[in-house]
Design a protein around this motif. Sequence first.
Motif, PDB file in Angstrom:
ATOM      1  N   THR A  47       1.167  -1.200   0.142  1.00 25.29           N
ATOM      2  CA  THR A  47      -0.204  -0.245  -0.153  1.00 25.29           C
ATOM      3  C   THR A  47       1.262   0.993  -0.126  1.00 25.29           C
ATOM      4  O   THR A  47       1.844   1.128  -0.114  1.00 25.29           O
ATOM      5  N   LEU A  48       0.275   2.339   0.146  1.00 29.31           N
ATOM      6  CA  LEU A  48       1.118   3.609   0.794  1.00 29.31           C
ATOM      7  C   LEU A  48       2.310   3.593   1.378  1.00 29.31           C
ATOM      8  O   LEU A  48       3.748   4.001   0.642  1.00 29.31           O
ATOM      9  N   ARG A  49       2.229   2.343   2.308  1.00 28.94           N
ATOM     10  CA  ARG A  49       3.824   2.625   3.373  1.00 28.94           C
ATOM     11  C   ARG A  49       4.599   1.582   2.258  1.00 28.94           C
ATOM     12  O   ARG A  49       5.515   2.646   2.407  1.00 28.94           O
ATOM     13  N   GLN A  50       4.401   1.166   1.432  1.00 33.43           N
ATOM     14  CA  GLN A  50       5.236   0.953   0.734  1.00 33.43           C
ATOM     15  C   GLN A  50       5.491   1.886  -0.490  1.00 33.43           C
ATOM     16  O   GLN A  50       6.536   2.246  -1.451  1.00 33.43           O
ATOM     17  N   GLN A  51       4.792   2.403  -1.238  1.00 38.66           N
ATOM     18  CA  GLN A  51       5.051   3.262  -1.969  1.00 38.66           C
ATOM     19  C   GLN A  51       5.537   4.550  -1.781  1.00 38.66           C
ATOM     20  O   GLN A  51       6.452   4.485  -2.421  1.00 38.66           O
ATOM     21  N   GLN A 430       6.236  11.028   8.064  1.00 41.47           N
ATOM     22  CA  GLN A 430       4.854  10.400   8.152  1.00 41.47           C
ATOM     23  C   GLN A 430       5.581   8.955   7.433  1.00 41.47           C
ATOM     24  O   GLN A 430       5.751   7.805   8.255  1.00 41.47           O
ATOM     25  N   ALA A 431       5.335   9.064   6.791  1.00 42.17           N
ATOM     26  CA  ALA A 431       7.007   8.718   5.052  1.00 42.17           C
ATOM     27  C   ALA A 431       7.961   7.586   5.691  1.00 42.17           C
ATOM     28  O   ALA A 431       8.258   6.451   5.064  1.00 42.17           O
ATOM     29  N   ASP A 460      15.991  -1.418  -7.622  1.00 40.55           N
ATOM     30  CA  ASP A 460      17.069   0.340  -7.297  1.00 40.55           C
ATOM     31  C   ASP A 460      15.759   1.155  -7.286  1.00 40.55           C
ATOM     32  O   ASP A 460      15.612   1.971  -5.709  1.00 40.55           O
ATOM     33  N   VAL A 461      14.732   1.005  -7.361  1.00 35.90           N
ATOM     34  CA  VAL A 461      13.521   1.743  -7.252  1.00 35.90           C
ATOM     35  C   VAL A 461      13.643   1.816  -6.041  1.00 35.90           C
ATOM     36  O   VAL A 461      13.043   3.637  -5.749  1.00 35.90           O
ATOM     37  N   LEU A 462      13.404   0.962  -4.833  1.00 31.00           N
ATOM     38  CA  LEU A 462      13.299   1.165  -4.217  1.00 31.00           C
ATOM     39  C   LEU A 462      13.841   2.168  -3.492  1.00 31.00           C
ATOM     40  O   LEU A 462      13.302   2.949  -2.503  1.00 31.00           O
ATOM     41  N   ASN A 463      15.321   2.145  -3.475  1.00 27.44           N
ATOM     42  CA  ASN A 463      16.246   3.564  -2.884  1.00 27.44           C
ATOM     43  C   ASN A 463      15.649   4.465  -3.457  1.00 27.44           C
ATOM     44  O   ASN A 463      16.206   6.220  -3.026  1.00 27.44           O
ATOM     45  N   GLN A 464      14.660   5.114  -4.439  1.00 23.14           N
ATOM     46  CA  GLN A 464      14.891   6.294  -5.528  1.00 23.14           C
ATOM     47  C   GLN A 464      12.418   6.575  -4.722  1.00 23.14           C
ATOM     48  O   GLN A 464      12.993   7.918  -5.022  1.00 23.14           O
ATOM     49  N   ARG A 465      12.428   5.863  -3.805  1.00 21.58           N
ATOM     50  CA  ARG A 465      11.252   6.164  -3.245  1.00 21.58           C
ATOM     51  C   ARG A 465      11.003   7.348  -1.963  1.00 21.58           C
ATOM     52  O   ARG A 465      10.301   8.523  -2.103  1.00 21.58           O
ATOM     53  N   LEU A 466      11.859   7.272  -1.607  1.00 20.24           N
ATOM     54  CA  LEU A 466      11.684   8.553  -0.503  1.00 20.24           C
ATOM     55  C   LEU A 466      12.524   9.877  -0.955  1.00 20.24           C
ATOM     56  O   LEU A 466      11.672  10.548  -0.166  1.00 20.24           O
ATOM     57  N   PRO A 467      13.432   9.934  -1.459  1.00 21.86           N
ATOM     58  CA  PRO A 467      13.559  11.033  -2.254  1.00 21.86           C
ATOM     59  C   PRO A 467      12.463  11.092  -2.925  1.00 21.86           C
ATOM     60  O   PRO A 467      12.155  12.800  -3.308  1.00 21.86           O
ATOM     61  N   LEU A 468      11.819  11.082  -3.717  1.00 18.09           N
ATOM     62  CA  LEU A 468      10.815  11.059  -3.936  1.00 18.09           C
ATOM     63  C   LEU A 468       9.908  11.789  -3.198  1.00 18.09           C
ATOM     64  O   LEU A 468       9.402  13.158  -3.982  1.00 18.09           O
ATOM     65  N   VAL A 469       9.260  10.813  -2.365  1.00 22.49           N
ATOM     66  CA  VAL A 469       8.216  12.254  -1.416  1.00 22.49           C
ATOM     67  C   VAL A 469       9.561  13.258  -1.006  1.00 22.49           C
ATOM     68  O   VAL A 469       8.076  14.302  -0.928  1.00 22.49           O
ATOM     69  N   GLN A 470       9.759  13.417  -0.956  1.00 15.61           N
ATOM     70  CA  GLN A 470      10.954  14.531  -0.022  1.00 15.61           C
ATOM     71  C   GLN A 470      10.919  15.317  -1.430  1.00 15.61           C
ATOM     72  O   GLN A 470      11.174  17.174  -1.207  1.00 15.61           O
ATOM     73  N   SER A 471      10.726  15.794  -2.411  1.00 14.99           N
ATOM     74  CA  SER A 471      11.109  15.968  -3.477  1.00 14.99           C
ATOM     75  C   SER A 471      10.146  16.004  -4.114  1.00 14.99           C
ATOM     76  O   SER A 471      10.020  18.172  -4.758  1.00 14.99           O
ATOM     77  N   VAL A 472       8.062  15.632  -3.567  1.00 16.09           N
ATOM     78  CA  VAL A 472       7.432  16.473  -4.458  1.00 16.09           C
ATOM     79  C   VAL A 472       7.224  17.349  -3.889  1.00 16.09           C
ATOM     80  O   VAL A 472       6.762  17.791  -2.359  1.00 16.09           O
TER      81      VAL A 472
ATOM     82  N   GLY B  91       7.329  11.755  13.389  1.00 17.80           N
ATOM     83  CA  GLY B  91       7.091  10.599  12.808  1.00 17.80           C
ATOM     84  C   GLY B  91       6.785  10.098  14.136  1.00 17.80           C
ATOM     85  O   GLY B  91       6.555   9.126  13.982  1.00 17.80           O
ATOM     86  N   ALA B  92       6.410  10.295  14.733  1.00 21.48           N
ATOM     87  CA  ALA B  92       5.958   9.688  16.299  1.00 21.48           C
ATOM     88  C   ALA B  92       4.136   9.718  16.720  1.00 21.48           C
ATOM     89  O   ALA B  92       3.804   9.649  15.267  1.00 21.48           O
TER      90      ALA B  92
END
Lengths: 516, 451
Positions: A47-51, A430-431, A460-472, B91-92
């Motif tokens: 779900t969103l968590r992994q997204q 939260q993400a 490696d897409v995995l490692n691009q996911r959180l940076p994406l969250v931060q950059s949106v 994030g807590a």
Amino acid sequence: MTSRRVREGLGFGREGGRQQQGHGQAQDATLEAESENPHARKTRPVTLRQQTAGKAGTLLAARSASGHRYIASVTADATYPMVSRTLDNGLRVVVSPTPGLGVVAVNLWYDVGSRHEEPHRQGFAHLFEHLMFQGSRHVQPGEHFSLLQGNGGSLNATTSFDRTNYFESVPAGALDLALWLEADRMAYLDDVLTQQNFDNQVDVVAQERSQRMDNVPYGTVFERLLPLVFDPGHPYGHLPIGNMQHLAEATLTEVSAFHARYYMPNNAVLSIVGDVTAEAGFAKADQYFGAIVPGDAPKRELPPPLPPLDTPARLDHSEEVPVPAVWFAGRLPADAPDNRALTAAALASSILGEGDTSRLHRRLVRGDQIALAAAVSINPLIAGNSLLVGSVRAVPGHDLDEVTAAVDDELRRLATDGPTDDELAIVRAQAEREWLDDMGTAAGRADAISGCALLFDDPDVLNQRLPLVQSVTAAEVQEAARHWLLPALHAQVRVLPSAASDAAAVAVAAGDGVEV
Amino acid sequence: MTLAAVPPPVGVPTGWHFPTYDESRLGNGLRVLAYDCPGQYVVAASLLFDVPLSAEPRDREGVAELTARCLTRGAGGWSAEEFADALASCGADLQGAASSDAFALRLSVPVAHLARGLDLMAAAIGNPTFAEEEFAHEKALQLQEIDQAHAYPQHVAGEELNVALFGAARAARPAGGTTATVQAVTRDDVVEYTSSHLFPADAALIMAGDFSSVDPAETVERSLAAWQRPAHPVPDFEHPEPTQRAQLLLVDWPDAPQATVRVAGKSVTRADRRWPAMFVANHAVGGSFSSRINTVLREQKGYTYGATSGLDAGRHRGTLSVSTAVRTDATADAVTDIVDIVTAANGSITDDEVAMAVRAATQSAPLGYERAEAVVGRVELLLSQQLPLDHVDANLERIRAVTTADANVAWGECIDPQALTVLVVGDASAVRDGLAAWGYADLREVTPAWR
């Protein structure tokens, strides 16, 4: 609903079989079907968590309530090494070593899910997943569980729209056993399958459906909602649990055909995560899977992306439920390696409906006090579109028109004004926390790696996911809300309490008159 | 292609042990236990108070849960909304929880934000606002949740099983109270509960996570050392004795497609010398997928999606309970099978079953405690049940030593198959006759008190 999860978590003291799940909102519960409920640890559905997953290591700044700005420091760098290799037979293998962990997670994703099913065999992929535990050439029925659990492992399998997932976590010394078991059923499932075992699992799946849906208030909502978002013939037009009548009509021959069609090394990925070196991981993968003959892997055919719904259908349904509730759902962009648009939609959904700080919670639960709970989430999918789902339970005495008017108001407000900086900071935090949480076990990492490797052919897409969250950006979130989340773009199912036990479904024409 | 016809050998696991801890004590009496768990970047922390649920006034039951809910609804000068923002922006997650043997305030926070998270925890426990408006809303939500829960047959089965097992004890009644008792709770009751039971002296802060970049004891000191609240005597814990006679109970659930089944009886607590042997025996009977109960009910007969048994143990109570949901028309057969299996287990547990249970228990420990949250959860359990902090390792040692004879003797001594409580929540018109004809005990139809 996080508060309930944690509160119910104080289940001090049970040893042995896991207590069956208590009550709670079945937000995602029916979007995937499992093989084995009560005894196994469950990994989270995709779900969103992994997204929103990605590399940890972020700076966040959010306003503290005491008036000064709280600047959090950079989170520990929690990236995990990944090495990929493809065996000669086409099996993609990813190894992620964590030396000294003591445990290893093995995780296989096969490129087959409910979206691949024949129209008259809805639910077959999930039934098949159950049959994968009924023995193979060198494994007796039941042995898959007894060998792994008997050596301290935990295991399960799940079937979703896009894939079927088999996984186990074991003490490091049992890695060979886990790989051997998985290889044997990939290679020779149908050698030992009997009509009796087949019939038995058809019965078990029917009881799974009862337990998760038919004997649960609101339990069949998703089954009613999906066909309003996608045509019944669309790959996502039905749930993975499927149609019990279809399964009753299925035959043993079809099991062999299904295995031959989808279960082959070149239609799967294998991840091995934990206390194993990369070299040893690949050597063992090759030792157990290397000799399995590849097949003619089905070509991935994806339907074209659909635009947002233009005629928002609505279905009113009554059953024995405690309070009126509404579920709404809409289309979103498909998941993809660089899924900026979906990430923006995910953040928009979090701002609207994740946790106590979300807009729907503040407006409906805390402010107007017309709802008991409100939630919005996304389900990333690859076949043309992903799925947005929201739900609100009304406070008795407030009708659903009042509730949906408030929801619609909030959807429009986000589309019109966009998120605040503080809101964006909160959903990013939260993400990040969810990412760290998900990556906190070898099983969680293995599942996420398998997902990216199978769906995008690139772990490696995995490692691009959180940076994406931060950059949106806020503008992108607003645009996603405007394009995908406006109220006119959603189908809804309203569940109304009925005194009568003969729950009658009533189709209501909406918009310009779509009959459901 | 060639695949070996027999499973490959399994390597003997190296000596795992439960994570070690550093212990310290703050000036206000708070005991701090810090478990370093490398790789666990989300810290779990639990502030645990030694107070039983039975300490609630009888006519205000649910006050502990309501207190738990209200602690995080505004504190330290922050409004409820500001406090929620402050938590979320690092994030807590912070949640109170009340159970039979303890009250806990639990924090989950990325390690980089640990100090901030602990500050918020300190504000919630030390300086909660308990604004009248927030109190009233939390109370309304709690009352609604009580109503909602009654729509779920599994929940109702659990409530009615407690009624049938524990008679007049607090354990017989819902942890979160009933509509009448929660209705009676006032803001003053919440204030009173907090000042009487939630004080630092002899409370414990249990924390686990990757502490390579932070000194947990020092961080706790900065956040929680200033917290003061006078200590009070710890109330007595009840010793609820489970019913020890055969009971067969039916709660009507018209048109239910499945019957929700519970079979339960008296067992032992973790402090009992037979606990390790009972753990092993239960694993064979119903504690794993390959157990007798699941094999018969699911894999042979297809009555259910799953059936399990577990040992439920608190500080002073222990029960065995079997849980499943079965096809309505198979209800009488299923409960008969369960009781037959529980009965037949006496003296029949095999060497293979014992060996498997011992391996499963001892070798699964590293997986079971992979998460910081799981480590903290287990320490909460140990403290609340007054077990030594080395219990996990010691218990595994004892499980390793369990023989087949031990398992059979323990089961025989601890479980009385003639004194089980069998509870069915299902469509009475469809299951009544079959159950009544069974003969285990007279069928009694019960109506939940709230109906």
